[in-house]
Design an enzyme around this catalytic site. Structure first.
Site, PDB file in Angstrom:
ATOM      1  N   ARG A 161       0.826  -1.204   0.000  1.00 41.81           N
ATOM      2  CA  ARG A 161       0.000   0.000   0.000  1.00 41.81           C
ATOM      3  C   ARG A 161       0.866   1.263   0.000  1.00 41.81           C
ATOM      4  O   ARG A 161       1.779   1.403  -0.799  1.00 41.81           O
ATOM      5  CB  ARG A 161      -0.980  -0.050   1.162  1.00 41.81           C
ATOM      6  N   SER A 162       0.615   2.184   0.926  1.00 41.55           N
ATOM      7  CA  SER A 162       1.292   3.486   0.865  1.00 41.55           C
ATOM      8  C   SER A 162       2.760   3.442   1.261  1.00 41.55           C
ATOM      9  O   SER A 162       3.463   4.457   1.112  1.00 41.55           O
ATOM     10  CB  SER A 162       0.560   4.512   1.740  1.00 41.55           C
ATOM     11  N   ALA A 163       3.242   2.319   1.732  1.00 43.82           N
ATOM     12  CA  ALA A 163       4.695   2.205   1.908  1.00 43.82           C
ATOM     13  C   ALA A 163       5.396   2.368   0.564  1.00 43.82           C
ATOM     14  O   ALA A 163       6.587   2.679   0.517  1.00 43.82           O
ATOM     15  CB  ALA A 163       5.058   0.873   2.556  1.00 43.82           C
ATOM     16  N   THR A 164       4.651   2.189  -0.532  1.00 49.11           N
ATOM     17  CA  THR A 164       5.188   2.436  -1.870  1.00 49.11           C
ATOM     18  C   THR A 164       5.624   3.887  -2.031  1.00 49.11           C
ATOM     19  O   THR A 164       6.547   4.184  -2.803  1.00 49.11           O
ATOM     20  CB  THR A 164       4.118   2.125  -2.933  1.00 49.11           C
ATOM     21  N   LYS A 165       4.967   4.804  -1.333  1.00 48.52           N
ATOM     22  CA  LYS A 165       5.284   6.225  -1.490  1.00 48.52           C
ATOM     23  C   LYS A 165       6.739   6.530  -1.161  1.00 48.52           C
ATOM     24  O   LYS A 165       7.350   7.425  -1.754  1.00 48.52           O
ATOM     25  CB  LYS A 165       4.358   7.075  -0.613  1.00 48.52           C
TER      26      LYS A 165
END
Length: 390
Positions: A69-73
């Site tokens: 999820r937002s750990a991709t950011k």
């Protein structure tokens, strides 16, 4: 629950915290890896590969990967910072200098660094995209470029939960001619030897488990996990910036759909092993296994220098951001005040701490309602802090 893998001497508290994630906090399948000064000191995994048990008994293995999820950011942010480090992108330049269409609707003064610090003022789309539309990078970029800001860019901050995909992805395409997923594969994952992808290749599909929602008691392991009333109200209100930001893709994508996993959405659909996430962060602050280092010390300071702090117009709570990374705070409990990293909503976490030389990656197939401070990740961070104290 059998926990597999190994920890270096002194890091036994991390094994205990990881095991407690299964026994007390509802984990069904997960992994954690920790590097110190570029060398792996924790490598643990356990549970089932698929959260819903669709395969019956297939276990999580050392090479199992999951959507983060937002750990991709945090990975996406590294691309822009590396382009700046190489002299190909000016963080203080207007976005429109690279992407002229973005000047529309009052955004002509928006600066590149403001995209990374969640200050661009476009966390929502007046016309949300379907999952199929969101996977089209041209349509996504056109939509966010045409969007009018909900506050004057640069004057405030609010988490760009979904629109961060097209803001960063299109900027990278304009500067390099490559998709951000291709750039990560060629310039980050390959040289570092990290198992992480933005846009899952067909050959890696068998490694990835199914994800889903898990529930735990309101209090578990001494950690409070019930959201504050104001936060709950914001998520319940369909007109709030909170709901609208997360609903920029509507309906909610099926994260187990191969088409969604193959899309290039650097805000939300990166896939990694725990080791891949930890190894990536280790490479930002030092050489990994005596080899590649990505960030210079100057870029590390850029990444973790505070650019946004205070009440977050999207998340409601107090947040702190550097350039693309969350910083130590109530919404993002990291290792020390020097840490920088990024959680994934309801589960995953990646971080680096230049002071201690620590990098951590935690991935799970069971997501919860929490957005930032997941109790399983918090417990692991506290255990690492205990292991490195003194």
């Amino acid at each position: 629950m059998d926990v597999h893998g190994a920890v270096a001497e002194g890091f036994e508290p991390v094994r205990d915290a990881f095991a407690a994630g299964f026994e007390m906090l509802g984990d069904r399948g997960a992994a954690v890896a920790v590097y110190r000064d570029g060398h792996k000191v924790v490598d643990l995994w356990g549970g089932a590969k698929n959260v819903d048990g669709t395969d019956g008994t297939e276990p999580w293995t050392q090479g199992t990967a999951q959507i983060v999820r937002s750990a991709t950011k945090g990975v996406a942010a590294a691309v822009l910072l590396l382009l700046h480090q190489r002299g190909e992108l000016d963080l203080d330049a207007p976005v429109g200098e690279y992407w002229p269409e973005f000047k529309a609707a009052g955004k002509e003064r928006t600066l590149v660094w403001q995209l990374l610090a969640h200050r661009a003022g476009v966390p929502v789309l007046d016309r949300p995209l379907t999952p199929a539309q969101a996977a089209d990078p041209v349509l996504g970029a056109e939509t966010v470029a045409a969007q009018a800001p909900v506050w004057e860019p640069g004057t405030d901050h609010g988490y760009h939960a979904q629109t961060y995909s097209w803001l960063t992805g299109e900027l990278v395409r304009r500067v390099t001619g490559r998709s951000i997923g291709e750039w990560v594969a060629d310039e980050i994952a390959g040289p570092v030897g990290a198992d992480l992808w933005i846009g899952l290749p067909d050959g890696e599909i068998p490694r990835v488990g199914r994800v889903g929602r898990v529930e735990t008691p309101d209090r578990a392991g001494g950690l409070r996990i019930r959201p504050k009333r104001a936060v709950s109200d914001a998520y319940a209100d369909p007109d709030s910036l909170t709901r609208r930001a997360f609903a920029a893709i509507t309906p909610q994508p099926d994260e187990n759909d191969p088409a969604y996993r193959a899309a290039v959405l650097p805000a939300s659909n990166g896939i990694a092993t725990a080791d891949g996430l930890a190894r990536f962060y280790a490479s930002l602050i030092g050489e990994v296994d005596g080899g590649t280092r990505l960030f210079t010390p100057e870029t590390v300071e850029l990444a973790r220098g505070e650019r946004s702090a205070g009440p977050d117009r999207t998340l409601v709570v107090h947040t702190r951001f550097g350039l693309g990374y969350m910083l130590q705070g109530a919404a993002s409990p990291l290792l020390t005040p020097a840490s920088f990293g990024h959680p994934g909503r309801g589960g995953a976490l990646g971080l680096a701490d230049p002071g201690t030389g620590i990098a951590l990656g935690y991935v799970t197939n069971g997501f919860r309602k929490s957005v930032t401070a997941d109790p399983r990740a918090q417990a692991l961070v506290r255990a690492v802090r205990q292991a490195t104290a003194g």
